[in-house]
Design a protein around this motif. Structure first.
Motif, PDB file in Angstrom:
ATOM      1  N   ARG A   2      29.816  35.456  44.438  1.00 31.06           N
ATOM      2  CA  ARG A   2      28.948  36.454  45.497  1.00 31.06           C
ATOM      3  C   ARG A   2      30.049  37.869  45.597  1.00 31.06           C
ATOM      4  O   ARG A   2      31.084  37.570  45.931  1.00 31.06           O
ATOM      5  N   ILE A   3      29.475  38.866  45.533  1.00 30.79           N
ATOM      6  CA  ILE A   3      30.238  40.245  45.729  1.00 30.79           C
ATOM      7  C   ILE A   3      29.684  40.855  46.885  1.00 30.79           C
ATOM      8  O   ILE A   3      28.628  41.015  47.401  1.00 30.79           O
ATOM      9  N   PRO A   6      29.735  46.920  50.015  1.00 35.06           N
ATOM     10  CA  PRO A   6      30.183  47.371  51.409  1.00 35.06           C
ATOM     11  C   PRO A   6      28.822  47.871  52.453  1.00 35.06           C
ATOM     12  O   PRO A   6      29.150  47.770  53.475  1.00 35.06           O
ATOM     13  N   TYR A   7      27.785  48.029  51.798  1.00 31.39           N
ATOM     14  CA  TYR A   7      26.675  48.538  52.605  1.00 31.39           C
ATOM     15  C   TYR A   7      25.703  47.135  52.828  1.00 31.39           C
ATOM     16  O   TYR A   7      25.198  47.050  53.867  1.00 31.39           O
ATOM     17  N   CYS A   8      25.354  46.395  51.768  1.00 33.17           N
ATOM     18  CA  CYS A   8      24.506  45.414  51.745  1.00 33.17           C
ATOM     19  C   CYS A   8      24.980  44.039  52.381  1.00 33.17           C
ATOM     20  O   CYS A   8      24.240  43.254  52.998  1.00 33.17           O
ATOM     21  N   GLY A   9      26.449  43.823  52.084  1.00 29.10           N
ATOM     22  CA  GLY A   9      26.895  42.563  52.614  1.00 29.10           C
ATOM     23  C   GLY A   9      26.998  41.884  51.349  1.00 29.10           C
ATOM     24  O   GLY A   9      26.889  42.172  50.512  1.00 29.10           O
ATOM     25  N   ALA A  10      27.393  40.317  51.595  1.00 28.96           N
ATOM     26  CA  ALA A  10      27.540  39.721  50.548  1.00 28.96           C
ATOM     27  C   ALA A  10      26.259  39.184  49.600  1.00 28.96           C
ATOM     28  O   ALA A  10      25.433  39.066  50.305  1.00 28.96           O
ATOM     29  N   ARG A  11      26.237  39.404  48.421  1.00 30.25           N
ATOM     30  CA  ARG A  11      25.194  39.392  47.578  1.00 30.25           C
ATOM     31  C   ARG A  11      25.615  38.439  46.177  1.00 30.25           C
ATOM     32  O   ARG A  11      26.714  38.645  45.578  1.00 30.25           O
ATOM     33  N   ARG A  63      21.569  50.153  45.049  1.00 30.47           N
ATOM     34  CA  ARG A  63      21.545  50.894  44.062  1.00 30.47           C
ATOM     35  C   ARG A  63      22.695  52.127  44.017  1.00 30.47           C
ATOM     36  O   ARG A  63      22.549  53.020  43.511  1.00 30.47           O
ATOM     37  N   ARG A  64      24.004  51.242  44.383  1.00 30.44           N
ATOM     38  CA  ARG A  64      25.113  52.194  44.502  1.00 30.44           C
ATOM     39  C   ARG A  64      26.114  51.396  43.505  1.00 30.44           C
ATOM     40  O   ARG A  64      26.185  50.259  43.212  1.00 30.44           O
ATOM     41  N   TRP A  65      27.213  52.148  42.873  1.00 30.56           N
ATOM     42  CA  TRP A  65      28.182  51.792  42.136  1.00 30.56           C
ATOM     43  C   TRP A  65      29.176  51.061  43.201  1.00 30.56           C
ATOM     44  O   TRP A  65      29.652  51.816  44.046  1.00 30.56           O
ATOM     45  N   VAL A  66      29.841  50.021  43.089  1.00 26.35           N
ATOM     46  CA  VAL A  66      30.619  49.369  43.835  1.00 26.35           C
ATOM     47  C   VAL A  66      32.250  49.087  42.914  1.00 26.35           C
ATOM     48  O   VAL A  66      32.074  48.533  41.945  1.00 26.35           O
ATOM     49  N   LYS A  67      33.250  49.444  43.338  1.00 28.11           N
ATOM     50  CA  LYS A  67      34.525  49.345  42.861  1.00 28.11           C
ATOM     51  C   LYS A  67      35.208  47.818  43.451  1.00 28.11           C
ATOM     52  O   LYS A  67      35.396  47.814  44.873  1.00 28.11           O
ATOM     53  N   VAL A  68      35.133  46.863  42.678  1.00 28.85           N
ATOM     54  CA  VAL A  68      35.492  45.615  42.977  1.00 28.85           C
ATOM     55  C   VAL A  68      36.812  45.228  42.469  1.00 28.85           C
ATOM     56  O   VAL A  68      37.047  45.241  41.421  1.00 28.85           O
ATOM     57  N   ALA A  69      37.710  44.671  43.315  1.00 36.93           N
ATOM     58  CA  ALA A  69      39.066  43.825  42.960  1.00 36.93           C
ATOM     59  C   ALA A  69      38.968  42.554  43.106  1.00 36.93           C
ATOM     60  O   ALA A  69      38.712  41.943  44.022  1.00 36.93           O
ATOM     61  N   ALA A  80      35.977  45.453  48.128  1.00 38.29           N
ATOM     62  CA  ALA A  80      35.177  46.232  47.296  1.00 38.29           C
ATOM     63  C   ALA A  80      34.793  47.390  48.210  1.00 38.29           C
ATOM     64  O   ALA A  80      34.891  47.286  49.413  1.00 38.29           O
ATOM     65  N   GLU A  81      34.761  48.496  47.410  1.00 34.63           N
ATOM     66  CA  GLU A  81      34.298  49.891  48.177  1.00 34.63           C
ATOM     67  C   GLU A  81      33.394  50.692  47.313  1.00 34.63           C
ATOM     68  O   GLU A  81      33.124  50.404  45.999  1.00 34.63           O
TER      69      GLU A  81
END
Lengths: 87, 198
Positions: A2-3, A6-11, A63-69, A80-81
């Motif tokens: 699960r990622i 930052p906007y939607c929460g864990a998905r 529909r946003r790009w997310v930068k995930v560590a 994630a940001e």
């Protein structure tokens, strides 16, 4: 996996599309070694075992790009940001 | 129980009526055409001005979060940073109503793009658990919470209505039959009543 968007929460990861390495910087096309630099930028990738920074696109949600560590060996996600605020 | 789907062409909307064992009624799904619908996208750097204009002109609190806010029959559903779906409860000139926001946002007419589905009943969450990968317990998804996600491979935006144990889904019009089939296949065991509302 699960990622934490930052906007939607864990998905679930199935809502996301993977782009890959988020540590790359686009080379200067005017530089004398631009051809080699772009070859490396487009094709050459490290394959780190452990901490990695990557782009994921939240196609099924905001529909946003997310930068995930993400740790590539455990899938543990340290943060994630949104790309809009990253870098 | 869902043998009705076996002989129904996949492009054809399941008929209104009860599905499932006789005498059971656990879920009601009402399909409806939204009276008026538009997307609102804040201009770059204009989010604060847009929120202020929405508050002054429409009395609407545009929370920049996946939440429902509502004022005077106008519902705003957060779908992404700086983006909302605006749903009018009654027919009318939505464009004229939203005109005061135009300096701060791109406004795009979407009325025919989506159909709405209201889902309620004692087994509504049991049905949705088969397709929604989010925790819909009121503690995790309280009234007014909203989400955009995939349900049975269909992208949807939905929210929980304030004050009632009811969920409202917006589904792209061309996917309405696929979504209705998901509802029938998943809800029949609880007794599903499928209705087209007005």
């Amino acid at each position: 996996m699960r990622i934490p968007c930052p906007y939607c929460g864990a998905r679930d990861a199935s809502e996301f599309a993977y782009l890959g390495d988020a540590t790359l910087t686009r080379p200067d096309p005017a530089a004398p070694d631009a051809a080699d630099a772009f070859h490396a930028y487009v094709y050459l990738r490290d394959n780190p075992a452990g901490a990695h920074s990557e782009w994921w696109y939240h196609a099924g949600g905001c529909r946003r790009w997310v930068k995930v560590a993400r740790d590539t060996t455990t899938h543990a996600i340290a943060g994630a940001e949104l790309a809009e605020g990253a870098r | 129980m869902t043998a009705a789907l076996d002989i129904l062409p996949v492009t054809q909307m399941p008929a209104d009526g009860p599905y499932g064992p006789a005498g059971t009624h656990g879920v009601t799904a009402r399909l409806f055409d939204p009276p008026a619908l538009a997307t609102l996208a804040a201009r770059r750097g204009g989010g604060i001005a847009l929120a202020a204009a929405a508050r002054v002109e429409l009395g609407l609190d545009l929370a920049d979060a996946p939440r429902l806010s509502r004022a005077d029959g106008l519902s705003a559903i957060g779908t992404a940073p700086g983006r909302w779906l605006l749903l009018a409860g009654t027919e009318g000139d939505l464009a004229a109503r939203l005109a005061p926001l135009a300096p701060h946002a791109a406004i795009t007419e979407q009325t025919d793009a989506y159909v709405g589905v209201e889902i309620d009943g004692p087994h509504a969450r049991d049905l949705l658990a088969k397709g929604v990968s989010l925790d819909l317990d009121p503690a995790a998804f309280p009234p007014g919470a909203a989400a955009t996600t995939n349900v049975a491979h269909v992208n949807v935006s939905f929210w929980r209505e304030p004050g009632e144990d009811r969920f409202v889904f917006l589904v792209a019009r061309s996917y309405r039959v696929a979504f209705a089939r998901f509802l029938v296949a998943s809800g029949a065991e609880y007794g599903l009543e499928l209705v087209h509302r007005g």
